[in-house]
Design a protein around this motif. Sequence first.
Motif, PDB file in Angstrom:
ATOM      1  N   ILE A 374       0.876  -1.165   0.000  1.00  0.00           N
ATOM      2  CA  ILE A 374       0.000   0.000   0.000  1.00  0.00           C
ATOM      3  C   ILE A 374       0.916   1.218   0.000  1.00  0.00           C
ATOM      4  O   ILE A 374       1.702   1.413   0.932  1.00  0.00           O
ATOM      5  N   ALA A 375       0.837   2.008  -1.038  1.00  0.00           N
ATOM      6  CA  ALA A 375       1.788   3.105  -1.203  1.00  0.00           C
ATOM      7  C   ALA A 375       1.079   4.335  -1.755  1.00  0.00           C
ATOM      8  O   ALA A 375      -0.135   4.343  -1.966  1.00  0.00           O
ATOM      9  N   GLY A 376       1.859   5.389  -1.947  1.00  0.00           N
ATOM     10  CA  GLY A 376       1.357   6.593  -2.582  1.00  0.00           C
ATOM     11  C   GLY A 376       0.230   7.259  -1.812  1.00  0.00           C
ATOM     12  O   GLY A 376       0.176   7.245  -0.577  1.00  0.00           O
ATOM     13  N   ALA A 377      -0.713   7.815  -2.561  1.00  0.00           N
ATOM     14  CA  ALA A 377      -1.813   8.563  -1.959  1.00  0.00           C
ATOM     15  C   ALA A 377      -2.678   7.686  -1.066  1.00  0.00           C
ATOM     16  O   ALA A 377      -3.228   8.154  -0.061  1.00  0.00           O
ATOM     17  N   ASP A 378      -2.816   6.416  -1.433  1.00  0.00           N
ATOM     18  CA  ASP A 378      -3.632   5.519  -0.621  1.00  0.00           C
ATOM     19  C   ASP A 378      -3.018   5.310   0.757  1.00  0.00           C
ATOM     20  O   ASP A 378      -3.718   5.291   1.776  1.00  0.00           O
ATOM     21  N   ALA A 379      -1.707   5.162   0.810  1.00  0.00           N
ATOM     22  CA  ALA A 379      -1.030   4.999   2.103  1.00  0.00           C
ATOM     23  C   ALA A 379      -1.199   6.252   2.954  1.00  0.00           C
ATOM     24  O   ALA A 379      -1.442   6.168   4.166  1.00  0.00           O
ATOM     25  N   ILE A 380      -1.072   7.412   2.333  1.00  0.00           N
ATOM     26  CA  ILE A 380      -1.234   8.665   3.075  1.00  0.00           C
ATOM     27  C   ILE A 380      -2.661   8.796   3.594  1.00  0.00           C
ATOM     28  O   ILE A 380      -2.895   9.209   4.740  1.00  0.00           O
ATOM     29  N   ARG A 381      -3.650   8.411   2.778  1.00  0.00           N
ATOM     30  CA  ARG A 381      -5.055   8.510   3.185  1.00  0.00           C
ATOM     31  C   ARG A 381      -5.358   7.624   4.392  1.00  0.00           C
ATOM     32  O   ARG A 381      -6.101   8.013   5.302  1.00  0.00           O
ATOM     33  N   PHE A 398       6.223   4.544   5.877  1.00  0.00           N
ATOM     34  CA  PHE A 398       7.658   4.392   6.097  1.00  0.00           C
ATOM     35  C   PHE A 398       8.285   3.912   4.801  1.00  0.00           C
ATOM     36  O   PHE A 398       7.919   2.863   4.275  1.00  0.00           O
ATOM     37  N   ASP A 399       9.218   4.703   4.288  1.00  0.00           N
ATOM     38  CA  ASP A 399       9.923   4.363   3.053  1.00  0.00           C
ATOM     39  C   ASP A 399       8.932   4.079   1.917  1.00  0.00           C
ATOM     40  O   ASP A 399       9.127   3.154   1.125  1.00  0.00           O
ATOM     41  N   GLY A 400       7.865   4.865   1.873  1.00  0.00           N
ATOM     42  CA  GLY A 400       6.899   4.766   0.793  1.00  0.00           C
ATOM     43  C   GLY A 400       5.835   3.718   0.971  1.00  0.00           C
ATOM     44  O   GLY A 400       4.939   3.585   0.121  1.00  0.00           O
ATOM     45  N   ARG A 401       5.878   2.947   2.066  1.00  0.00           N
ATOM     46  CA  ARG A 401       4.897   1.884   2.300  1.00  0.00           C
ATOM     47  C   ARG A 401       4.193   2.102   3.633  1.00  0.00           C
ATOM     48  O   ARG A 401       4.702   2.802   4.504  1.00  0.00           O
ATOM     49  N   LEU A 402       3.032   1.458   3.782  1.00  0.00           N
ATOM     50  CA  LEU A 402       2.241   1.638   4.988  1.00  0.00           C
ATOM     51  C   LEU A 402       2.619   0.596   6.027  1.00  0.00           C
ATOM     52  O   LEU A 402       2.632  -0.618   5.738  1.00  0.00           O
ATOM     53  N   VAL A 403       2.956   1.037   7.231  1.00  0.00           N
ATOM     54  CA  VAL A 403       3.292   0.121   8.316  1.00  0.00           C
ATOM     55  C   VAL A 403       2.349   0.369   9.486  1.00  0.00           C
ATOM     56  O   VAL A 403       1.778   1.453   9.637  1.00  0.00           O
ATOM     57  N   LEU A 404       2.197  -0.660  10.297  1.00  0.00           N
ATOM     58  CA  LEU A 404       1.286  -0.616  11.443  1.00  0.00           C
ATOM     59  C   LEU A 404       2.040  -0.991  12.699  1.00  0.00           C
ATOM     60  O   LEU A 404       2.846  -1.930  12.698  1.00  0.00           O
ATOM     61  N   ASP A 405       1.791  -0.263  13.777  1.00  0.00           N
ATOM     62  CA  ASP A 405       2.243  -0.740  15.078  1.00  0.00           C
ATOM     63  C   ASP A 405       1.077  -0.677  16.049  1.00  0.00           C
ATOM     64  O   ASP A 405       0.294   0.264  16.048  1.00  0.00           O
ATOM     65  N   PHE A 737       6.988  18.508   2.376  1.00  0.00           N
ATOM     66  CA  PHE A 737       8.223  17.808   2.690  1.00  0.00           C
ATOM     67  C   PHE A 737       7.903  16.348   2.997  1.00  0.00           C
ATOM     68  O   PHE A 737       6.794  16.018   3.406  1.00  0.00           O
ATOM     69  N   THR A 738       8.883  15.487   2.835  1.00  0.00           N
ATOM     70  CA  THR A 738       8.753  14.067   3.176  1.00  0.00           C
ATOM     71  C   THR A 738       9.897  13.671   4.084  1.00  0.00           C
ATOM     72  O   THR A 738      11.065  13.985   3.797  1.00  0.00           O
ATOM     73  N   VAL A 739       9.573  12.967   5.162  1.00  0.00           N
ATOM     74  CA  VAL A 739      10.611  12.556   6.093  1.00  0.00           C
ATOM     75  C   VAL A 739      11.500  11.488   5.459  1.00  0.00           C
ATOM     76  O   VAL A 739      11.033  10.622   4.714  1.00  0.00           O
ATOM     77  N   TYR A 740      12.785  11.565   5.714  1.00  0.00           N
ATOM     78  CA  TYR A 740      13.716  10.519   5.292  1.00  0.00           C
ATOM     79  C   TYR A 740      13.516   9.337   6.236  1.00  0.00           C
ATOM     80  O   TYR A 740      13.554   9.500   7.456  1.00  0.00           O
TER      81      TYR A 740
END
Length: 767
Positions: A374-381, A398-405, A737-740
Amino acid sequence: MIRALLAAALVCAAPAVAQPAELAAVTRSVEAAAQAELADKEIPSIAIALVDRSGIVWSRAWGNADAEGKVPATPTTLYRAGSVSKLFTDVAVMRLVELGKLDLDAPVTRYLIDFRPQNPFGGAITLRQLMTHRSGLVREAPRGHYFDDAAKGQADAVASLNATRLVAAPGAVTKYSNAGIAVVGEVVARVSGKPYAQAVADLVLRPLGMGASAFDRTALAGPVAYAQMVSFDGGRWAAPPLELGTPAAGSLYTNTADLGAFARAMLNGGGAVMKPTSLDEMWREQYDKTGPRAFGLGFVLGTLDGQRTVGHGGAVYGHVASLQLMPDAGIGVVVFATVDSGTAAQRIGAYALRSWLAAREGRALPGWQRSTAIAGADAIRLSGRFENGGDSLNLRVFDGRLVLDAPELAGELRRIGDRHMLDDAQLWREGVTIAPDASWVELDGRRFTRAQWRRPPPPDAELAALIGEYGWDYNVLRIYQRDGKPHVRIEWVDWLPLTRIAADHYAFPKDRGLYPLEALTFERDATGKVTAAKLGAIRFPRRDFGEEAEAAIRKVMATGIAGVREQARRAAPPVEADRKAPSDLVAIQSLDPAIRLDVRYAGTNNFLGQQIYERPGAFLQRPAAQALARINQALAPQGFGLLVHDAYRPWYVTKMFWDATPPANRIFVADPSKGSRHNRGAAVDLTMVDLATGRPMVTTGRYDEFSSRSYSNYVGGSDEQRWLREVLRRAMEVDGFTVYPQEWWHFDRDGWQQYPIGNSSFEELEK
């Protein structure tokens, strides 16, 4: 890089053998599944063998057996089998039982008269209890434990158990114990009159023709496959070749051919090593379940697609193994993979058996569940914070992909169609549902509702002092706060809440995790500073990995920076073929004088301990600087302002950083051969200050810290520290901006690629 190596890797097969007719479609499906896992999870290598009562009917290996990617993995490649080793110890016991030398129900002290752990419950410990994890012993021995890099052997590990106290009455509950199987191994050694490794070789390995296998690395004829450690919030690195002090519990080195021979013997009633009646007893559930798993004597018992299954899994420092048998169908599978605590071996093994069984029964083969990122606009949403009562769940990019904790797990969230699941190198878990409008997330049936994260209070003084990392580079224990409560991460994948018992004394959950019924205590020095965490008698020293890395770099730089600077100034930046937008670097404070500066590389308070810039300065491309001014103004009503540590960085400085940084830590610095985002004037390193006090915020790690605490998805520190980190990130990302990923303080302006690499000094910019 790893994907490129995998793409180039050869697929190696065992010599052709006769295959049952139904296997053709099965092997195609299994091969596709293995190759998908290899690519998706970036696993160095995977090896598999399908076995029936005639022996191995098909085997393959994919990927590479070495770190450089030059040696293809084959079915003869050696792997660590981890806890699959326990089956060999238990089979050795059954051989000795058949010879009349052991009694499963006699007190184990009949064979180890000096075995005397403290037992406040009464009742003797027996071999049957030890082999079924019902002894009440702790998971690890005080010496020779899983973390011990200076183990003195199994006899010493077993002797050290006399300093421990049982955590449950013998026979009462299932409590998985590597130490308990070490006791069994020591019984085998004592009764046979041989060292354990020789005894199990004589009793099991040699009768089965497992000539490539051994319990001692020095006895192997070839190298062991390269494997990797991995952390959800800490990257990947080479697995250490650490030898266990409890070989009976996890030290078997083997390959698919040899472990396939063991599987064949088991499918044939014990083959040359055991009578069918003994094997039947090993496959009989010995006690009522008190936990998630049912045990025979050593074997884990289960069902799959209506069929009885027996087997065991293994995980040891980068290697995972799975041995799964369907005794009634007469089929089995052996799988090895090389990412620490990964799920690939178990998943591929179960899929192979399900596919084989379906083919035999004339049913359609199941499909491999391959998820997509899950990446891009969908991950941000979808990203955000979700709450249920006092517990939280976080989705972040994180690094363009969606992560869960969540309170007791962390992993990448992916999807198959409209279904969501946690699926990464170390985790496969279904049971995740997300509302179409992303207003809630359900995890295992528990609904977390989207919420605004309000500033949490700081932890109490005791917990604040305990929060941090302990242990060794290869195995880090982390204490952190989550939702106001103390938590621990241990052995990289076990995330659990802790219950305070007394000052500096905290218990693991009683009913789950790797260490149920056990507790942590904390050691302090005379000044009250916490110096270690203790798991029973196992001492995890307090560590500051970032400080240690910085000290190592500064040691290299002890001769001074002049020579490194001179060499870098003589070098030339890479030539870029594509056209770039014109550079328009401006001083940040010229657009907003309220933005504060603390340019670390203009002084010695930086990871090199050297002055890099000839003078302070902070410049950005004009659109980025304008956005930073807006962000600073937007933060003011919340009581925060921006504090800039670095912005535009001349290319020669990036070259200096690279040359001065040890290779193991270069993930934190840019490669000068490619140029950096800082070189283009479109990246900024910053933090926030409290406007009321003027103090910089304290988040999970320090600026320019070379450790996992710098990762933008680091699940550690206190609630307040992570909240501050997220406030900064949200403010920056709202304005382009995007976090590294590996540096919470580093933000890249969207579109940074359009700007050219710059090499002008600050003095030259101001002329």
